[in-house]
Design a protein around this motif. Structure first.
Motif, PDB file in Angstrom:
ATOM      1  N   GLN A 125     -95.140  51.988 -15.270  1.00  0.00           N
ATOM      2  CA  GLN A 125     -95.104  52.501 -16.715  1.00  0.00           C
ATOM      3  C   GLN A 125     -96.661  53.491 -16.723  1.00  0.00           C
ATOM      4  O   GLN A 125     -97.643  52.866 -16.789  1.00  0.00           O
ATOM      5  CB  GLN A 125     -95.179  51.524 -17.595  1.00  0.00           C
ATOM      6  CG  GLN A 125     -93.972  50.568 -17.810  1.00  0.00           C
ATOM      7  CD  GLN A 125     -94.104  49.560 -16.817  1.00  0.00           C
ATOM      8  OE1 GLN A 125     -95.151  48.828 -16.459  1.00  0.00           O
ATOM      9  NE2 GLN A 125     -92.891  49.336 -16.036  1.00  0.00           N
ATOM     10  N   ASP A 126     -96.140  54.756 -16.957  1.00  0.00           N
ATOM     11  CA  ASP A 126     -97.354  55.690 -16.886  1.00  0.00           C
ATOM     12  C   ASP A 126     -96.969  56.451 -18.496  1.00  0.00           C
ATOM     13  O   ASP A 126     -96.151  57.213 -18.641  1.00  0.00           O
ATOM     14  CB  ASP A 126     -97.304  56.651 -16.042  1.00  0.00           C
ATOM     15  CG  ASP A 126     -98.105  56.361 -14.674  1.00  0.00           C
ATOM     16  OD1 ASP A 126     -98.392  55.104 -14.581  1.00  0.00           O
ATOM     17  OD2 ASP A 126     -97.812  56.906 -13.745  1.00  0.00           O
ATOM     18  N   ILE A 127     -97.651  56.235 -19.575  1.00  0.00           N
ATOM     19  CA  ILE A 127     -97.448  56.572 -20.946  1.00  0.00           C
ATOM     20  C   ILE A 127     -98.492  57.879 -21.077  1.00  0.00           C
ATOM     21  O   ILE A 127     -99.541  57.811 -21.112  1.00  0.00           O
ATOM     22  CB  ILE A 127     -97.555  55.424 -21.733  1.00  0.00           C
ATOM     23  CG1 ILE A 127     -96.716  54.518 -21.371  1.00  0.00           C
ATOM     24  CG2 ILE A 127     -97.437  55.839 -23.057  1.00  0.00           C
ATOM     25  CD1 ILE A 127     -96.664  53.125 -22.508  1.00  0.00           C
ATOM     26  N   GLY A 128     -97.746  58.767 -21.762  1.00  0.00           N
ATOM     27  CA  GLY A 128     -98.348  59.883 -22.057  1.00  0.00           C
ATOM     28  C   GLY A 128     -98.857  59.679 -23.512  1.00  0.00           C
ATOM     29  O   GLY A 128     -97.930  59.396 -24.293  1.00  0.00           O
ATOM     30  N   VAL A 129    -100.002  60.207 -23.876  1.00  0.00           N
ATOM     31  CA  VAL A 129    -100.314  60.129 -25.221  1.00  0.00           C
ATOM     32  C   VAL A 129    -100.758  61.501 -25.916  1.00  0.00           C
ATOM     33  O   VAL A 129    -101.812  62.258 -25.218  1.00  0.00           O
ATOM     34  CB  VAL A 129    -101.507  59.272 -25.437  1.00  0.00           C
ATOM     35  CG1 VAL A 129    -101.897  59.069 -26.950  1.00  0.00           C
ATOM     36  CG2 VAL A 129    -101.197  57.729 -25.092  1.00  0.00           C
ATOM     37  N   ALA A 130     -99.905  61.964 -26.645  1.00  0.00           N
ATOM     38  CA  ALA A 130    -100.182  63.537 -27.186  1.00  0.00           C
ATOM     39  C   ALA A 130    -101.561  63.631 -27.895  1.00  0.00           C
ATOM     40  O   ALA A 130    -101.943  62.700 -28.895  1.00  0.00           O
ATOM     41  CB  ALA A 130     -99.153  63.873 -28.166  1.00  0.00           C
ATOM     42  N   VAL A 131    -102.363  64.589 -27.642  1.00  0.00           N
ATOM     43  CA  VAL A 131    -103.441  64.711 -28.296  1.00  0.00           C
ATOM     44  C   VAL A 131    -103.492  66.249 -28.649  1.00  0.00           C
ATOM     45  O   VAL A 131    -103.363  67.235 -28.114  1.00  0.00           O
ATOM     46  CB  VAL A 131    -104.525  64.620 -26.998  1.00  0.00           C
ATOM     47  CG1 VAL A 131    -106.005  65.115 -27.745  1.00  0.00           C
ATOM     48  CG2 VAL A 131    -104.725  63.155 -26.631  1.00  0.00           C
ATOM     49  N   SER A 132    -103.838  66.527 -30.107  1.00  0.00           N
ATOM     50  CA  SER A 132    -104.138  67.789 -30.571  1.00  0.00           C
ATOM     51  C   SER A 132    -105.331  68.574 -30.329  1.00  0.00           C
ATOM     52  O   SER A 132    -106.318  67.755 -30.371  1.00  0.00           O
ATOM     53  CB  SER A 132    -104.022  67.530 -31.938  1.00  0.00           C
ATOM     54  OG  SER A 132    -103.867  68.939 -32.864  1.00  0.00           O
ATOM     55  N   THR A 133    -105.414  69.378 -29.924  1.00  0.00           N
ATOM     56  CA  THR A 133    -106.592  70.279 -29.671  1.00  0.00           C
ATOM     57  C   THR A 133    -106.477  71.882 -30.540  1.00  0.00           C
ATOM     58  O   THR A 133    -105.395  72.180 -30.731  1.00  0.00           O
ATOM     59  CB  THR A 133    -106.829  70.580 -28.074  1.00  0.00           C
ATOM     60  OG1 THR A 133    -105.942  71.398 -27.631  1.00  0.00           O
ATOM     61  CG2 THR A 133    -106.851  69.066 -27.404  1.00  0.00           C
ATOM     62  N   GLU A 134    -107.502  72.647 -30.384  1.00  0.00           N
ATOM     63  CA  GLU A 134    -107.362  73.766 -30.883  1.00  0.00           C
ATOM     64  C   GLU A 134    -106.432  74.616 -30.248  1.00  0.00           C
ATOM     65  O   GLU A 134    -106.230  75.526 -30.953  1.00  0.00           O
ATOM     66  CB  GLU A 134    -108.714  74.292 -30.957  1.00  0.00           C
ATOM     67  CG  GLU A 134    -109.965  73.626 -31.934  1.00  0.00           C
ATOM     68  CD  GLU A 134    -111.345  74.418 -32.070  1.00  0.00           C
ATOM     69  OE1 GLU A 134    -111.421  75.361 -31.219  1.00  0.00           O
ATOM     70  OE2 GLU A 134    -112.166  73.866 -32.716  1.00  0.00           O
TER      71      GLU A 134
END
Length: 398
Positions: free
Chosen positions: A260-269
């Protein structure tokens, strides 16, 4: 000695890059490892630093120009910074400046001091002829004795008054990262049979558990206990029970992943990036929180690397931090599912025939119907709901 400054070696998945920002100009003295230029690719911004002390002699690729892997960007002349500096920094004038009470600071030291609001007079100089080095500034910051430098009065630039009735427009080129995001999102909608199922979860048990142990958790692990780690652990357990949600499509082949490799969305400029937590089944809550915090910081600073964002078998995105009550997340190909978290909001709920006010969150699971049946998608989301509403289930594996 002249040295060619080249673009980084791009991975196979990246064809080229764009010169984003030159931090040094031709003729400017540079110290070893000082940032010269940023190269923006479809996924990350790569930094090119000076190979030694010297001077940037000539630039071949200007800002906005496309560069290939290992292409020559500029010519760098190696040599002592002091010796290659402009004539204005001649020894006689340097001595005069020192006599007048002005500090002599290296460019790197001056940049770090300005960024951290440190007054040069507060820094103990250890360099030659009383020069303040980069290490002097770093050591000064580590001691915790840095004092904000007094801000010099700046005359406000005159602002042209808008003409009455004028309709102002501004045209800005789309960055490579945002253009790539847009392309992938459109492709995901066009090439997948995407559906979304919703459920809601009572966050009271997790909130009470967090309130009970957050201080002790931070004291023991040095990490704040947030909500995301609970969702990652719940998703990990659900992915093990429903392998199709953890799979990906490769042409006509369905690839089932035994990890299980889970991506976590991160908001950047610059746009949304999705760094990946590897082998989440073996990670504890503290490690998850620490890694996500590191991703967020490096994402804001543009320091995420290619390896951080490649792969991933499932993605979690959290629009709730911005106030979203409900949304439909779009798949992150070649993954077959993505889960969206939302805002925690008090709502009246029926509990054992009585109305109670509970902190509720809507969950959304978008999935590719070509590989995941509706029954599996709904049961997957219900499993996450049950695990979060009774966190002990994650410890007991029930």
């Amino acid at each position: 000695m002249s040295i060619e400054i080249k673009a980084p070696t791009f991975p196979e998945s990246v064809a080229d890059g764009t010169v984003a920002t030159w931090h040094k100009q031709p003729g400017e003295a540079v110290e070893r490892d000082e940032l010269l230029v940023d190269i923006e690719t479809d996924k990350v911004v790569l930094e090119v630093v000076a190979p030694a002390n010297g001077t940037l002699k000539e630039v071949f690729k200007g800002e906005g120009e496309v560069v290939l892997s290992d292409e020559v960007l500029a010519i760098f002349v190696e040599g002592d910074v002091a010796a290659t500096a402009p004539a204005a920094a001649a020894p006689a004038e340097t001595a005069a400046a020192a006599a007048a009470g002005d500090l002599i600071m290296s460019p790197a030291a001056r940049k770090i001091a300005e960024e951290n609001g440190v007054a040069g007079a507060d820094i103990k100089a250890t360099g030659k002829d009383g020069r303040v080095t980069k290490e002097d500034v770093v050591n000064h910051l580590k001691t915790g004795t840095a004092k904000p430098a007094a801000a010099a009065p700046v005359a406000a630039a005159p602002v042209a008054a808008p003409v009455a009735g004028e309709r102002i427009e501004k045209r800005v080129p789309m960055t490579r990262l945002r253009a790539t995001i847009a392309k992938r999102l459109v492709e995901a909608q066009q090439n997948a049979a995407m559906l979304t199922t919703y459920n809601e979860v009572n966050m009271k048990p997790v909130m009470e558990l967090r309130k009970m142990y957050k201080d002790q958790f931070e004291k023991v692990h040095g990490q704040k206990l947030g909500f995301m780690s609970f969702f990652v652990k719940a998703a990990t357990e659900a992915l093990k029970r429903f392998p199709a949600v953890n799979a990906s499509l490769d042409g006509n082949d369905m690839v089932y992943h035994g990890y299980q490799d889970i991506g976590v969305a991160v908001s950047t400029e610059r746009g949304l990036v999705v760094p990946v937590l590897r082998d989440t089944d073996s990670m504890g809550l503290a490690e998850i929180e620490g890694t996500i915090g590191d991703f967020a910081k490096r994402g804001r600073d543009g320091k995420l690397g290619m390896d951080d964002m490649q792969g991933g078998t499932f993605t979690i995105t959290n629009g709730g931090v911005f106030g979203s009550l409900m949304s439909t997340p779009i798949l992150n190909p070649p993954q077959t599912a993505i889960m969206g978290m939302h805002k925690i909001q008090d709502r009246p709920m029926a509990v054992n025939g009585q109305v109670e006010i509970l902190p509720m969150m809507y969950l959304a699971l978008s999935y590719d119907h070509r590989m995941i049946d509706g029954k599996e998608a709904v049961q997957f989301l219900v499993t996450i709901k049950n695990l979060l509403e009774d966190p002990a289930r994650m410890l007991l594996d029930v």
